[in-house]
Design a protein around this motif. Structure first.
Motif, PDB file in Angstrom:
ATOM      1  N   LEU A 126     -20.333  18.830  16.937  1.00 17.01           N
ATOM      2  CA  LEU A 126     -19.908  19.175  18.192  1.00 17.01           C
ATOM      3  C   LEU A 126     -18.341  19.152  17.995  1.00 17.01           C
ATOM      4  O   LEU A 126     -17.664  19.868  18.775  1.00 17.01           O
ATOM      5  N   CYS A 127     -17.524  18.205  17.195  1.00 17.40           N
ATOM      6  CA  CYS A 127     -16.303  18.295  17.238  1.00 17.40           C
ATOM      7  C   CYS A 127     -15.790  19.788  16.559  1.00 17.40           C
ATOM      8  O   CYS A 127     -14.947  20.247  17.105  1.00 17.40           O
ATOM      9  N   LYS A 128     -16.556  20.237  15.769  1.00 21.26           N
ATOM     10  CA  LYS A 128     -16.311  21.536  15.029  1.00 21.26           C
ATOM     11  C   LYS A 128     -16.304  22.769  16.343  1.00 21.26           C
ATOM     12  O   LYS A 128     -15.500  23.627  16.362  1.00 21.26           O
ATOM     13  N   GLN A 129     -17.435  22.491  16.912  1.00 19.93           N
ATOM     14  CA  GLN A 129     -17.555  23.552  18.165  1.00 19.93           C
ATOM     15  C   GLN A 129     -16.453  23.282  19.005  1.00 19.93           C
ATOM     16  O   GLN A 129     -16.107  24.552  19.711  1.00 19.93           O
ATOM     17  N   ALA A 130     -16.020  22.129  19.436  1.00 18.87           N
ATOM     18  CA  ALA A 130     -15.036  21.899  20.376  1.00 18.87           C
ATOM     19  C   ALA A 130     -13.459  22.343  19.712  1.00 18.87           C
ATOM     20  O   ALA A 130     -12.428  22.283  20.553  1.00 18.87           O
ATOM     21  N   ASP A 131     -13.421  22.501  18.302  1.00 20.60           N
ATOM     22  CA  ASP A 131     -12.385  22.759  17.728  1.00 20.60           C
ATOM     23  C   ASP A 131     -11.085  21.443  17.927  1.00 20.60           C
ATOM     24  O   ASP A 131     -10.072  21.739  17.971  1.00 20.60           O
ATOM     25  N   ILE A 132     -11.841  20.397  17.573  1.00 17.25           N
ATOM     26  CA  ILE A 132     -11.021  19.165  17.476  1.00 17.25           C
ATOM     27  C   ILE A 132     -11.215  18.593  16.579  1.00 17.25           C
ATOM     28  O   ILE A 132     -12.316  18.712  15.467  1.00 17.25           O
ATOM     29  N   PRO A 133     -10.372  17.486  15.942  1.00 12.72           N
ATOM     30  CA  PRO A 133     -10.688  16.860  14.481  1.00 12.72           C
ATOM     31  C   PRO A 133     -12.147  15.906  14.645  1.00 12.72           C
ATOM     32  O   PRO A 133     -12.485  15.366  15.544  1.00 12.72           O
ATOM     33  N   VAL A 134     -12.610  15.703  13.306  1.00 13.39           N
ATOM     34  CA  VAL A 134     -14.026  15.457  12.983  1.00 13.39           C
ATOM     35  C   VAL A 134     -13.842  13.933  13.253  1.00 13.39           C
ATOM     36  O   VAL A 134     -13.036  13.310  12.817  1.00 13.39           O
ATOM     37  N   ILE A 135     -14.699  13.354  14.027  1.00 10.00           N
ATOM     38  CA  ILE A 135     -14.433  11.917  14.354  1.00 10.00           C
ATOM     39  C   ILE A 135     -15.802  11.314  14.190  1.00 10.00           C
ATOM     40  O   ILE A 135     -17.018  11.988  14.275  1.00 10.00           O
ATOM     41  N   SER A 136     -16.002   9.962  13.806  1.00 11.57           N
ATOM     42  CA  SER A 136     -17.242   9.420  13.926  1.00 11.57           C
ATOM     43  C   SER A 136     -17.892   8.702  14.989  1.00 11.57           C
ATOM     44  O   SER A 136     -16.966   8.767  15.991  1.00 11.57           O
ATOM     45  N   VAL A 137     -18.801   8.364  15.120  1.00 10.39           N
ATOM     46  CA  VAL A 137     -19.555   7.454  16.368  1.00 10.39           C
ATOM     47  C   VAL A 137     -18.590   6.379  16.725  1.00 10.39           C
ATOM     48  O   VAL A 137     -18.181   5.868  17.769  1.00 10.39           O
ATOM     49  N   HIS A 138     -18.372   5.534  15.852  1.00  8.72           N
ATOM     50  CA  HIS A 138     -17.446   4.401  15.710  1.00  8.72           C
ATOM     51  C   HIS A 138     -16.146   4.861  16.224  1.00  8.72           C
ATOM     52  O   HIS A 138     -15.372   4.063  16.858  1.00  8.72           O
ATOM     53  N   GLY A 139     -15.561   6.171  16.082  1.00  9.87           N
ATOM     54  CA  GLY A 139     -14.399   6.669  16.110  1.00  9.87           C
ATOM     55  C   GLY A 139     -14.194   6.642  17.680  1.00  9.87           C
ATOM     56  O   GLY A 139     -12.991   6.771  18.492  1.00  9.87           O
TER      57      GLY A 139
END
Length: 305
Positions: free
Chosen positions: A234-247
């Motif tokens: 989802l993060c790559k689809q949104a073109d944002i930094p990859v984050i974890s669920v805890h993030g």
């Protein structure tokens, strides 16, 4: 004087005696991991052969393929057991004294939190039209700052839509094979989390026909990695930094702090035992906000001519 017992044997007896049923199952499994590491690294090391040198060598061997924080946790477990061995006269001296903690260089970690624009970009790609899915799970943590296991344990009856809050009173033991409800991390984790009206509408519709006392998001075995990999896509689809669920939890807290919400309120919302935990976790944000406040103070004082 040290008795003829192997280090891993003593540690096993110690953790069973002092830790079993005294700590949460997830915590006890960490002690079990330490025990397995001792068997692997020093299968024949006797307590009588423990010295500062042999203990330091043990730590160094463990540190060859573990990060420093992981080595610190390993050391803390073993040291606790050896201090008790020392008090029981099974050791002549403390072999852990002045131990040096090493570790491999930290791996490239995911971003700790997103800024408001990035968070909005993530929410924009969520698919909320197909009933219960992980997109709703991601939305909920983003809006509440719940821990992963807390969000998994939620049932429809935990929502009080009339008063716009969520009752958090347990977790889901997703790490065990059988799963099931488990206690919260601490007493402060039992809390009511206020919900915004939009989230209330979304989840009142979502849970309308679901069993009231069954977890909303549990359908078979759940793995943390599975959700993190999905969130990564989802993060790559949104073109944002990859984050974890805890993030997402960190993001929730950081955005509140930037919005001017007090540390005390953020601590209560996250279920932290005290504000010290919140201050330590978000020290960089708090310092940045203090610098902004100092600028405001100076501008105000300069205007008083």
């Amino acid at each position: 004087m040290a008795q003829e017992v192997k280090l891993h044997q003593y540690f096993y007896q110690w953790m069973q005696l002092y830790k079993q049923n005294a700590v949460r199952p997830v915590t006890y499994r960490k002690y079990e991991m330490t025990h397995r590491q001792l068997i692997s690294l020093v299968p024949d090391l006797q307590l009588s052969d423990l010295s500062r040198l042999t203990y330091q060598q043990l730590l160094n061997d463990y540190a060859e393929n573990h990060e420093r924080q992981t080595v610190m946790d390993f050391h803390r477990h073993v040291k606790s057991a050896l201090i008790d061995a020392l008090e029981e006269d099974m050791l002549d001296r403390d072999p852990t004294r002045k131990a040096i903690i090493k570790g491999v260089q930290q791996r490239q970690h995911k971003a700790k939190y997103l800024n408001q624009h990035e968070m909005q970009s993530l929410l924009n790609v969520l698919n909320l039209d197909e009933g219960v899915n992980w997109d709703y799970f991601i939305l909920l943590i983003s809006k509440t700052g719940l821990r992963f296991a807390e969000a998994l344990a939620l049932t429809p009856k935990d929502f009080d839509f009339a008063h716009q809050y969520l009752n958090v009173g347990r977790t889901w033991d997703y790490k065990s094979r059988q799963g099931g409800f488990a206690p919260t991390k601490n007493k402060s984790s039992v809390r009511k989390v206020q919900l915004d009206w939009q989230t209330v509408i979304q989840f009142s519709q979502l849970t309308k026909r679901l069993p009231e006392d069954q977890p909303i998001f549990i359908q078979g075995k759940v793995y943390n990695d599975t959700i993190n990999h999905y969130l990564e896509r989802l993060c790559k689809q949104a073109d944002i930094p990859v984050i974890s669920v805890h993030g997402l939890r960190h993001t929730h807290a950081s955005l509140l702090l930037y919005a001017g919400v007090s540390i005390a309120s953020v601590a209560r919302r996250l279920g932290h035992a005290d504000m010290t935990t919140t201050q330590q976790t978000y020290l960089h944000i708090i310092q940045e906000l203090e610098n902004q406040d100092n600028d405001k103070i100076m501008k105000h004082l300069a205007s008083l001519v």
